[in-house]
Design a protein around this motif. Structure first.
Motif, PDB file in Angstrom:
ATOM      1  N   TYR A  10       0.802  -1.165   0.210  1.00 28.65           N
ATOM      2  CA  TYR A  10      -0.123  -0.090   0.067  1.00 28.65           C
ATOM      3  C   TYR A  10       0.918   1.147  -0.070  1.00 28.65           C
ATOM      4  O   TYR A  10       1.664   1.275   0.739  1.00 28.65           O
ATOM      5  N   THR A  11       0.569   2.135  -0.895  1.00 27.27           N
ATOM      6  CA  THR A  11       1.280   3.432  -0.976  1.00 27.27           C
ATOM      7  C   THR A  11       0.276   4.307  -1.323  1.00 27.27           C
ATOM      8  O   THR A  11      -0.592   4.358  -2.068  1.00 27.27           O
ATOM      9  N   PRO A  12       0.330   5.720  -0.409  1.00 22.81           N
ATOM     10  CA  PRO A  12      -0.633   6.897  -0.888  1.00 22.81           C
ATOM     11  C   PRO A  12      -0.527   7.384  -2.169  1.00 22.81           C
ATOM     12  O   PRO A  12      -1.625   8.213  -2.621  1.00 22.81           O
ATOM     13  N   TYR A  13       0.632   6.892  -2.956  1.00 26.76           N
ATOM     14  CA  TYR A  13       0.963   7.667  -4.415  1.00 26.76           C
ATOM     15  C   TYR A  13      -0.104   7.018  -5.283  1.00 26.76           C
ATOM     16  O   TYR A  13       0.186   7.322  -6.484  1.00 26.76           O
ATOM     17  N   VAL A  35     -12.346  -1.771   9.917  1.00 20.72           N
ATOM     18  CA  VAL A  35     -11.368  -2.147   8.928  1.00 20.72           C
ATOM     19  C   VAL A  35      -9.984  -1.379   9.533  1.00 20.72           C
ATOM     20  O   VAL A  35      -9.947  -0.072   9.318  1.00 20.72           O
ATOM     21  N   VAL A  36      -9.067  -2.207   9.920  1.00 19.84           N
ATOM     22  CA  VAL A  36      -7.612  -1.335  10.226  1.00 19.84           C
ATOM     23  C   VAL A  36      -6.408  -1.860   9.217  1.00 19.84           C
ATOM     24  O   VAL A  36      -6.495  -3.078   9.048  1.00 19.84           O
ATOM     25  N   VAL A  37      -5.866  -1.142   8.428  1.00 19.53           N
ATOM     26  CA  VAL A  37      -4.922  -1.450   7.481  1.00 19.53           C
ATOM     27  C   VAL A  37      -3.589  -1.191   8.131  1.00 19.53           C
ATOM     28  O   VAL A  37      -3.264   0.025   8.879  1.00 19.53           O
ATOM     29  N   ILE A  38      -2.527  -2.014   8.037  1.00 19.87           N
ATOM     30  CA  ILE A  38      -1.220  -1.580   8.469  1.00 19.87           C
ATOM     31  C   ILE A  38      -0.253  -1.770   7.514  1.00 19.87           C
ATOM     32  O   ILE A  38      -0.342  -2.894   6.655  1.00 19.87           O
ATOM     33  N   ALA A  39       0.377  -0.567   7.251  1.00 20.39           N
ATOM     34  CA  ALA A  39       1.303  -0.336   5.836  1.00 20.39           C
ATOM     35  C   ALA A  39       2.628  -0.032   6.449  1.00 20.39           C
ATOM     36  O   ALA A  39       2.742   0.778   7.371  1.00 20.39           O
ATOM     37  N   VAL A  46      -0.998   7.558  11.802  1.00 24.11           N
ATOM     38  CA  VAL A  46      -2.279   6.994  11.625  1.00 24.11           C
ATOM     39  C   VAL A  46      -3.268   8.149  10.831  1.00 24.11           C
ATOM     40  O   VAL A  46      -3.181   9.176  11.277  1.00 24.11           O
ATOM     41  N   GLU A  47      -3.803   7.520   9.998  1.00 25.45           N
ATOM     42  CA  GLU A  47      -4.936   8.237   9.083  1.00 25.45           C
ATOM     43  C   GLU A  47      -6.065   7.324   9.450  1.00 25.45           C
ATOM     44  O   GLU A  47      -6.251   6.507   9.223  1.00 25.45           O
ATOM     45  N   ASP A  48      -7.083   8.484   9.690  1.00 24.96           N
ATOM     46  CA  ASP A  48      -8.659   8.171   9.912  1.00 24.96           C
ATOM     47  C   ASP A  48      -9.334   8.362   8.557  1.00 24.96           C
ATOM     48  O   ASP A  48      -9.182   9.246   8.013  1.00 24.96           O
ATOM     49  N   ILE A  56      -2.929   2.428   9.783  1.00 24.11           N
ATOM     50  CA  ILE A  56      -1.550   2.701  10.422  1.00 24.11           C
ATOM     51  C   ILE A  56      -0.444   2.495   9.884  1.00 24.11           C
ATOM     52  O   ILE A  56      -0.116   1.358   9.353  1.00 24.11           O
ATOM     53  N   TYR A  57       0.450   3.564   9.610  1.00 22.63           N
ATOM     54  CA  TYR A  57       1.796   3.232   9.072  1.00 22.63           C
ATOM     55  C   TYR A  57       3.031   3.013  10.266  1.00 22.63           C
ATOM     56  O   TYR A  57       2.905   3.664  11.010  1.00 22.63           O
TER      57      TYR A  57
END
Length: 397
Positions: A10-13, A35-39, A46-48, A56-57
């Motif tokens: 996962y990447t925000p790009y 749903v909680v994503v760990i990247a 943490v991005e809500d 959670i990065y």
């Protein structure tokens, strides 16, 4: 359920994994789940994404081959984060070592491996198919198959999005493989967006009249997509019938694709299109989608093209082939430009009224991404109720 997705890629790009996970962050809470994503990322944050949805990065190194990505190296922090979250089910979306990290986490929650990638098709088979039979390639890459079979024991199930990949994983020795086809975003693609003026303009860019056939190629410009081969196939078919090709997409292989198309008047590369409505209008306004990649796990553009009312001309392996079979499309031998050219000519020779009627019929029966998630969450509930792997709280027994 609290679903925790360990997403190594996962990447925000951007990218397909991001598109998929962003949609799941909406679909999960809408269905009553958290749903909680760990990247992996450059640092902890943490991005809500609204109630019951967050990313959670965890701080981890950059991936050396693509600086947009990071990769999981700190297994202790990953395990500690999973234990603190107390998930009902854990999902891992990469088959590489992050899968091993998740499989060896000492928690008791059931876990699923989602095969967003098909490394054997994308690399090993693509490189060595011209020289070696598949069994020989599989033996040469035995370490990867042994890794997958080990993951098969650590995970309660592995999920693919197409029967082709499922069958190959089962043949390779995995036992706990299920198919859950993906889907397209609802309300975007439709045959109603067909624009004959746009079609004529695109054919004019290909130096062809409106009576010619207009093929669409869409997707990332990467070597596994085989765009130069598609250009070659269209050029071969163009010697016998007026046919043009427009290619929509971008990527690190764009310069090579541009070189392949440079001297071909009937091939036109479009600038990248970000507006989804413009993409939907483009899809609906062409005559067929043609694709060259046999390594697709789902082939999203195949589903989008079906929803737009396009016939499909696809390689006979991978997720692209699954789509063609669902709508009675045209299949050709993978990686063979001569076979692809013949499929194009077979498509052109079929009466247009028959082709259009069939495409419109199948456009009404395209699976949506929301249906995929509904089936995914139901499967996870089954694993919670009846876990496959017996766990003691230390390691999988």
């Amino acid at each position: 359920m609290r679903i925790v997705d360990v997403a190594a890629f996962y990447t925000p790009y951007g990218g397909g994994v991001k598109t998929y996970i962003d949609r799941k962050l909406l679909a999960g809470p809408a269905a009553g789940h958290e749903v909680v994503v760990i990247a992996p990322g450059p640092g902890f944050r943490v991005e809500d994404y609204g109630p019951n949805a967050r990313i959670i990065y965890l701080e981890n190194p950059q991936f050396p081959l693509d600086r947009r990505y990071h990769y999981f190296r700190d297994v202790d922090t990953l395990h500690d984060t999973l234990s603190q979250l107390e998930p009902d089910v854990v999902e891992c979306s990469s088959p590489w070592r992050s899968a091993r990290f998740v499989g060896e986490w000492p928690g008791k929650a059931p876990r699923a491996l989602v095969m967003h990638a098909d490394p054997m098709s994308a690399y090993a088979y693509r490189w060595f198919d011209p020289f070696l039979p598949r069994p020989a390639i599989d033996r040469a890459f035995g370490m990867f198959w042994r890794h997958l079979k080990r993951m098969d024991q650590l995970f309660d199930g592995s999920i693919t999005t197409g029967e082709d990949q499922t069958n190959r994983l089962l043949a390779g020795g995995m036992k706990r493989v299920v198919t859950n086809p993906m889907g397209v975003q609802p309300g975007i693609f439709s045959p109603d967006f067909r624009d004959e003026e746009l079609r004529a303009r695109l054919l004019a860019r290909c130096d062809l009249p409106p009576e010619a056939t207009l093929l669409l190629g869409a997707g990332r410009h990467g070597p596994e997509k085989r765009w130069p081969m598609m250009i070659q196939a269209v050029t071969m078919a163009g010697n016998k019938a007026p046919v043009g090709l427009v290619i929509a997409g971008d990527g690190r292989d764009r310069a090579r694709v541009a070189r392949a198309a440079a001297q071909i008047p009937h091939v036109h590369l479009l600038s990248p299109i970000s507006d989804r409505q413009a993409v939907a209008r483009l899809f609906a306004s062409c005559d067929a989608l043609i694709h060259g990649c046999e390594a697709e796990v789902f082939c999203t553009v195949g589903g989008e093209a079906r929803a737009a009312g396009l016939p499909l001309i696809m390689p006979d392996r991978g997720g692209a082939a699954d789509h063609a079979r669902l709508c009675e499309g045209w299949l050709y031998k993978s990686a063979d430009p001569t076979a692809a050219a013949k499929a194009i000519l077979d498509f052109i020779a079929t009466p247009k009224e028959e082709v259009r009627a069939k495409a419109l019929h199948y456009a009404q029966h395209v699976r949506t991404i929301d249906e995929h998630f509904a089936d995914l969450f139901a499967y996870y509930q089954q694993l919670v109720d009846n876990p496959v792997v017996r766990r003691t709280g230390t390691l999988a027994a």
